[in-house]
Design a protein around this motif. Structure first.
Motif, PDB file in Angstrom:
ATOM      1  N   VAL A 235       1.094  -1.544   0.095  1.00  0.00           N
ATOM      2  CA  VAL A 235       0.228  -0.640  -0.264  1.00  0.00           C
ATOM      3  C   VAL A 235       0.836   0.995   0.256  1.00  0.00           C
ATOM      4  O   VAL A 235       0.705   1.914  -1.138  1.00  0.00           O
ATOM      5  CB  VAL A 235      -1.290  -0.163   1.191  1.00  0.00           C
ATOM      6  N   ALA A 236       1.882   1.287   0.913  1.00  0.00           N
ATOM      7  CA  ALA A 236       3.056   2.222   0.801  1.00  0.00           C
ATOM      8  C   ALA A 236       3.709   3.054  -0.926  1.00  0.00           C
ATOM      9  O   ALA A 236       3.638   3.986  -0.630  1.00  0.00           O
ATOM     10  CB  ALA A 236       3.677   2.120   2.254  1.00  0.00           C
TER      11      ALA A 236
ATOM     12  N   GLY B 117       1.067  -7.725  -6.111  1.00  0.00           N
ATOM     13  CA  GLY B 117       0.216  -7.232  -6.121  1.00  0.00           C
ATOM     14  C   GLY B 117      -0.432  -6.793  -5.101  1.00  0.00           C
ATOM     15  O   GLY B 117      -1.857  -6.417  -5.889  1.00  0.00           O
ATOM     16  N   THR B 118      -0.375  -5.953  -4.310  1.00  0.00           N
ATOM     17  CA  THR B 118      -1.436  -5.508  -3.540  1.00  0.00           C
ATOM     18  C   THR B 118      -1.092  -3.425  -3.849  1.00  0.00           C
ATOM     19  O   THR B 118      -2.006  -3.046  -3.774  1.00  0.00           O
ATOM     20  CB  THR B 118      -0.459  -5.123  -1.717  1.00  0.00           C
ATOM     21  N   GLN B 119       0.136  -3.032  -4.644  1.00  0.00           N
ATOM     22  CA  GLN B 119       0.164  -1.972  -4.962  1.00  0.00           C
ATOM     23  C   GLN B 119       0.027  -2.062  -6.252  1.00  0.00           C
ATOM     24  O   GLN B 119      -0.997  -1.574  -7.191  1.00  0.00           O
ATOM     25  CB  GLN B 119       1.569  -1.643  -5.408  1.00  0.00           C
ATOM     26  N   TYR B 120      -0.362  -2.774  -7.041  1.00  0.00           N
ATOM     27  CA  TYR B 120      -0.728  -3.303  -7.977  1.00  0.00           C
ATOM     28  C   TYR B 120      -2.394  -3.020  -8.514  1.00  0.00           C
ATOM     29  O   TYR B 120      -3.233  -3.092  -8.677  1.00  0.00           O
ATOM     30  CB  TYR B 120      -0.748  -4.719  -8.863  1.00  0.00           C
ATOM     31  N   ILE B 121      -3.657  -3.968  -7.426  1.00  0.00           N
ATOM     32  CA  ILE B 121      -4.762  -4.089  -6.821  1.00  0.00           C
ATOM     33  C   ILE B 121      -5.324  -2.512  -6.809  1.00  0.00           C
ATOM     34  O   ILE B 121      -6.303  -1.957  -7.508  1.00  0.00           O
ATOM     35  CB  ILE B 121      -5.608  -4.669  -5.745  1.00  0.00           C
ATOM     36  N   LEU B 122      -4.229  -1.814  -5.448  1.00  0.00           N
ATOM     37  CA  LEU B 122      -4.394  -0.487  -5.451  1.00  0.00           C
ATOM     38  C   LEU B 122      -4.626  -0.116  -6.534  1.00  0.00           C
ATOM     39  O   LEU B 122      -5.368   1.178  -6.619  1.00  0.00           O
ATOM     40  CB  LEU B 122      -3.527   0.278  -4.080  1.00  0.00           C
TER      41      LEU B 122
END
Lengths: 188, 171
Positions: free
Chosen positions: A15-16, B17-22
């Protein structure tokens, strides 16, 4: 380390990283810089996920480039962040922008219009006071000014947006290199 | 794979994966928030007051425009958008249609030779012609009218009142 803690840390880092990439608007390769202004001649919306997200957040319900071009300025001509503790002049010539309609608007750091008693938030190609040659100066200041006064809130960061609607195609093509209004900090 | 590499690769994959989804789905979240903050039911017209510093529902409002908006859902019905453009090309006016990722998929304005009275049918089902097939069942329509003086403002107010959204059967 417990599995759930491992995943949680990875998600927080993700997220960061995502937030940093989204916030780093000025350095997206889709944008050009011309003086203080950052923008694009043709936003590849829908094709570039990062850019699409940035536009969604910072210019919600923006029009496509064929309709309007949005140029953002958060710095003066010396690269210092715009701060209402200072006064600025925006100097240009109305004949240098070949478009159906264009305007320069001041926004607070929160990207909303800056409240002021005069209810003056922008100047456009129809209401700017110019000299006989079309030259204009917009005085950006928290305190009352003569002429084209664009009020800001005291001691707060602010942004300027130059909107160009239905610009001439040849003009838009040269947007990254032609002379655009200059934002200069005035000596106190 | 060596045992110490496995958690590193797994960590990197989760981060990616997290930053892609975000990044991929944030526009949909922004749309959902904008729809919620509009405070209106779907398929109803929102007539915005004159744009000033009190308008804080959408970032970067243009103070030289007045707006009408309609958040729509055409999953069960078609939607007919009707209204009028100004009687002059000196007063810019446009209709912009956005999907649920807040990206515009169709724009019409009064400079392009459209008839003064416009009528646009949005549909989520296939048709031969006569309507726009929407990219997502939910979205938004925004009418912008340029206002640079009191005469234009009076005209814009009238056009705001003429902007209508009517549900139609999909049959």
């Amino acid at each position: 380390m417990k599995k759930w803690l491992f995943v949680l840390v990875a998600v927080i880092v993700g997220v960061a990283v995502g937030t940093y990439r989204i916030a780093n608007l000025e350095h997206n390769k889709a944008f050009f810089r011309n003086g203080s202004w950052t923008g694009s001649k043709a936003l590849p919306l829908g094709k570039d996920n990062l850019l699409t997200t940035q536009v969604s957040l910072f210019a919600l319900f923006a029009l496509p480039s064929e309709e309007a071009i949005y140029l953002f300025a958060k710095r003066d001509d010396k690269e210092a962040l715009l701060d209402a503790e200072n006064d600025y002049s925006i100097q240009g010539n109305v004949n240098e922008i070949d478009a159906k309609y264009w305007s320069i608007t001041a926004y607070g750091k929160d990207l909303y219009l800056i409240p002021n008693k005069k209810e003056r938030y922008s100047f456009n190609n129809t209401n700017l006071q110019t000299d006989s040659a079309g030259n204009f100066t917009i005085n950006v200041s928290a305190t009352k000014q003569s002429g084209n006064w664009l009020p800001t809130a005291d001691k707060k960061r602010f942004n300027l947006v130059l909107r160009i609607y239905k610009g001439d195609k040849a003009f838009i093509e040269k947007l990254d290199s032609i002379s655009l209004p200059q934002i200069k900090r005035l000596a106190k | 794979m060596k045992s110490y590499l496995k958690p590193i690769v797994l960590f990197a994959l989760i981060v990616y994966g997290t930053q892609y989804i975000l990044i991929a789905y944030l526009p949909n979240l922004v749309f959902a928030i904008a729809k919620y903050r509009s405070g209106q039911d779907l398929n109803t017209v929102i007539v915005a007051p004159k744009t000033d510093a009190k308008l804080r529902r959408v970032v970067l409002p243009n103070p030289d425009f007045v707006y009408d908006a309609c958040f729509y859902d055409v999953s069960k019905n078609d939607l007919l958008i009707t209204g009028e453009f100004p009687d002059t090309t000196l007063q810019y006016c446009s209709l912009a249609f956005y999907g649920d990722n807040v990206q515009p998929y169709y724009v019409m304005n009064n400079l392009q030779g459209f008839k003064r009275k416009y009528s646009v049918r949005l549909s989520s089902v296939n048709r031969v012609n006569g309507c726009i097939r929407v990219p997502s069942k939910q979205g938004a329509v925004l009418m912008r009218v340029l206002v640079t003086d009191s005469v234009q403002y009076a005209k814009a107010k009238r056009l705001q009142g003429l902007f209508k959204a009517t549900l139609l059967s999909q049959d």
